[in-house]
Design a protein around this motif. Structure first.
Motif, PDB file in Angstrom:
ATOM      1  N   HIS A  49       2.094   4.482  -3.342  1.00  0.00           N
ATOM      2  CA  HIS A  49       1.964   5.937  -3.236  1.00  0.00           C
ATOM      3  C   HIS A  49       3.314   6.613  -3.161  1.00  0.00           C
ATOM      4  O   HIS A  49       3.401   7.785  -2.812  1.00  0.00           O
ATOM      5  N   GLY A  50       4.380   5.849  -3.432  1.00  0.00           N
ATOM      6  CA  GLY A  50       5.711   6.424  -3.432  1.00  0.00           C
ATOM      7  C   GLY A  50       6.210   6.772  -2.046  1.00  0.00           C
ATOM      8  O   GLY A  50       7.166   7.528  -1.903  1.00  0.00           O
ATOM      9  N   ARG A  51       5.552   6.241  -1.027  1.00  0.00           N
ATOM     10  CA  ARG A  51       5.997   6.512   0.340  1.00  0.00           C
ATOM     11  C   ARG A  51       6.895   5.371   0.808  1.00  0.00           C
ATOM     12  O   ARG A  51       6.860   4.289   0.253  1.00  0.00           O
ATOM     13  N   PRO A  52       7.703   5.621   1.846  1.00  0.00           N
ATOM     14  CA  PRO A  52       8.523   4.523   2.375  1.00  0.00           C
ATOM     15  C   PRO A  52       7.648   3.427   2.968  1.00  0.00           C
ATOM     16  O   PRO A  52       6.523   3.686   3.397  1.00  0.00           O
ATOM     17  N   TRP A  67       0.816  -1.217   0.000  1.00  0.00           N
ATOM     18  CA  TRP A  67       0.000   0.000   0.000  1.00  0.00           C
ATOM     19  C   TRP A  67       0.852   1.271   0.000  1.00  0.00           C
ATOM     20  O   TRP A  67       0.680   2.128  -0.872  1.00  0.00           O
ATOM     21  N   PRO A  68       1.803   1.443   0.955  1.00  0.00           N
ATOM     22  CA  PRO A  68       2.599   2.679   0.931  1.00  0.00           C
ATOM     23  C   PRO A  68       3.479   2.768  -0.314  1.00  0.00           C
ATOM     24  O   PRO A  68       3.728   3.881  -0.806  1.00  0.00           O
ATOM     25  N   LEU A  69       3.925   1.622  -0.836  1.00  0.00           N
ATOM     26  CA  LEU A  69       4.843   1.649  -1.981  1.00  0.00           C
ATOM     27  C   LEU A  69       4.160   2.183  -3.235  1.00  0.00           C
ATOM     28  O   LEU A  69       4.777   2.858  -4.059  1.00  0.00           O
ATOM     29  N   TYR A 117       6.001   0.635   5.372  1.00  0.00           N
ATOM     30  CA  TYR A 117       5.646   0.679   6.785  1.00  0.00           C
ATOM     31  C   TYR A 117       6.670  -0.088   7.600  1.00  0.00           C
ATOM     32  O   TYR A 117       7.466  -0.854   7.078  1.00  0.00           O
ATOM     33  N   LYS A 138      12.943   2.566  -1.246  1.00  0.00           N
ATOM     34  CA  LYS A 138      12.091   3.667  -0.803  1.00  0.00           C
ATOM     35  C   LYS A 138      12.126   3.832   0.700  1.00  0.00           C
ATOM     36  O   LYS A 138      11.368   4.582   1.277  1.00  0.00           O
ATOM     37  N   LYS A 139      13.018   3.051   1.334  1.00  0.00           N
ATOM     38  CA  LYS A 139      13.078   3.085   2.783  1.00  0.00           C
ATOM     39  C   LYS A 139      14.036   4.187   3.225  1.00  0.00           C
ATOM     40  O   LYS A 139      15.159   4.252   2.751  1.00  0.00           O
ATOM     41  N   PRO A 140      13.639   5.095   4.098  1.00  0.00           N
ATOM     42  CA  PRO A 140      14.582   6.111   4.565  1.00  0.00           C
ATOM     43  C   PRO A 140      15.602   5.468   5.498  1.00  0.00           C
ATOM     44  O   PRO A 140      15.232   4.667   6.353  1.00  0.00           O
TER      45      PRO A 140
END
Lengths: 214, 209
Positions: B127-130, B123-125, B132, B206-208
């Motif tokens: 949306h281009g977010r790191p 799900w987060p991936l 969970y 995409k992981k910070p």
């Protein structure tokens, strides 16, 4: 091209002094113990991994004996009770001229488990020797065992559905027998045995040196 | 022995350990192992969204498959209905109880957990977010669970059981049976859209840090 006799030389991560993650494919320096990307335990390519294969193989074989000796189903029809083992069930089906289903049950519960024991034992015995490299036939055996293994569980589900469904009071009722648990355990152990087998051993042989492939 | 190779530039085939240069493929390309032909990378356009959508569908079908009637049997005035849950609980009396729990896990528990875990990871991936927290562990366990999720084998078991009972009594199929069949098809579609390498790559990059 004589594909099997003159295998093209491929550089493996092991030969290059690296360790590949079996879970996600990421490559790490030789002495890493955990994959930094997926967190899986990194296993060196070694015949030591065969110990677990053999342990589960024997456990599966021991469970397979009671699975065949004890009844799988206890059927109560109009007051008369009968117990049927796996083989007994197949013979009953043949007696009722249900040849197709008899064949499916025979193949799924008798042929496949035995073939699986033989195939895993064969792989565990022949691989990892330094003499020979490459073995497409061995890979095919491994892939078939991995694919087919879980399907043996079909017999346990048949027993579950029949026991839940056929509860018609005095007319007919079906109950599961102890062999169902033994059979499920046997299938589970052989699945773990096949999963523990490291297919990278199939390709281990004389060292090669060639550039990595695209 | 060549020790100058940079590990980050390669991937090793999980089946045969052959080293390959890792690269990002275009949406319609596929990469197979040069030696053993194992599928290594298969990105598809918008495939994460597809996997999420199909996992949602599968979870809804699973709920239907559990709660609607599964099979019903009639013979000489007697009748009995069984749900999927009751089928798994067939072993629940006495010593066979652990088998009941195992069967329930294989046909309902593990498939449902896998769908939920895939949605959590992807799900987060999309949306281009790191990713969970613990996405790594969740996805690795999802991959390890795969052989033990046996919903499709259960349906074949149902078919065999139906043939065995057919001569004895009249059997009618309930909505849960059809929900289960649809579930199998959705699962197969979902698997065809999934590429583990691509998902691992997305989780890692995409992981910070």
């Amino acid at each position: 091209m004589g594909r099997h006799r003159h295998e093209k030389a491929y550089l493996t991560a092991h030969d290059a002094g690296l360790t590949g993650c079996r879970q996600c494919g990421k490559v790490w320096p030789k002495d890493s113990t955990q994959c930094g990307r997926c967190g899986a335990h990194l296993q060196p390519v070694s015949t030591a991994s065969l110990q677990r294969v053999w342990a589960c193989w024997w456990a599966g074989l021991f469970c397979y004996i009671p699975a065949n000796a004890y009844p799988m189903l206890r059927t109560n029809m109009l007051g008369s009770e009968s117990n049927s083992t796996i083989m007994g069930g197949v013979i009953d089906l043949v007696g009722h001229h249900n040849y197709g289903i008899a064949l499916i049950v025979f193949v799924a519960s008798i042929c496949i488990p035995i073939a699986k024991f033989i195939a895993v034992a064969y792989l565990a015995l022949v691989v990892g020797k330094d003499k020979r490299a490459g073995g497409h036939p061995h890979l095919v055996i491994y892939e078939i065992v991995e694919f087919v293994g879980r399907w043996s569980m079909v017999d346990v589900f048949v027993v579950a559905i029949l026991s839940a469904l056929v509860q018609l009071g005095a007319i007919a009722s079906i109950h599961p027998g102890p062999a169902a648990a033994a059979f499920a355990l046997s299938v589970a152990f052989t699945m773990i045995s096949a999963q523990s087998f490291d297919p990278r051993l199939i390709w281990r042989g004389p060292k090669v040196s060639s550039p990595p492939h695209d | 022995m060549n020790t100058t190779l940079d590990p980050a530039a390669y991937l090793a085939c999980p089946h045969c350990d052959t080293l390959h240069h890792s690269k990002h493929l275009a949406a319609t390309e596929r990469a197979r192992c040069a030696r053993c032909d194992t599928l290594l990378i298969a990105p598809r356009a918008r495939s994460f969204i597809h996997v999420i959508a199909l996992s949602f569908t599968a979870m809804i079908l699973m709920a239907g498959a559990i709660f609607f009637p599964f099979l019903k049997i009639d013979a000489q005035g007697f009748s009995n209905a069984s749900s999927v849950f009751q089928a798994a609980m067939a072993f629940s009396d006495g010593l066979l109880l652990p088998l009941s729990i195992g069967v329930l896990a294989m046909i309902v528990g593990l498939p449902a957990v896998r769908f939920a875990a895939l949605i959590y990871v992807l799900w987060p991936l999309t949306h281009g977010r790191p990713a969970y927290r613990h996405a790594r562990t969740v996805f690795r366990l999802t991959e390890e669970m795969q052989p033990w999720a046996m919903a499709e084998i259960f349906i074949i078991g149902t078919a065999v059981a139906l043939v065995k009972v057919a001569g004895l009594a009249h059997v009618s199929l309930g909505p849960a049976f059809w929900a289960f069949c649809a579930l199998i098809i959705v699962t197969a579609l979902k698997n065809s859209y999934m590429s583990s390498w691509t998902i691992w790559d997305a989780i890692a990059t995409k992981k910070p840090i």
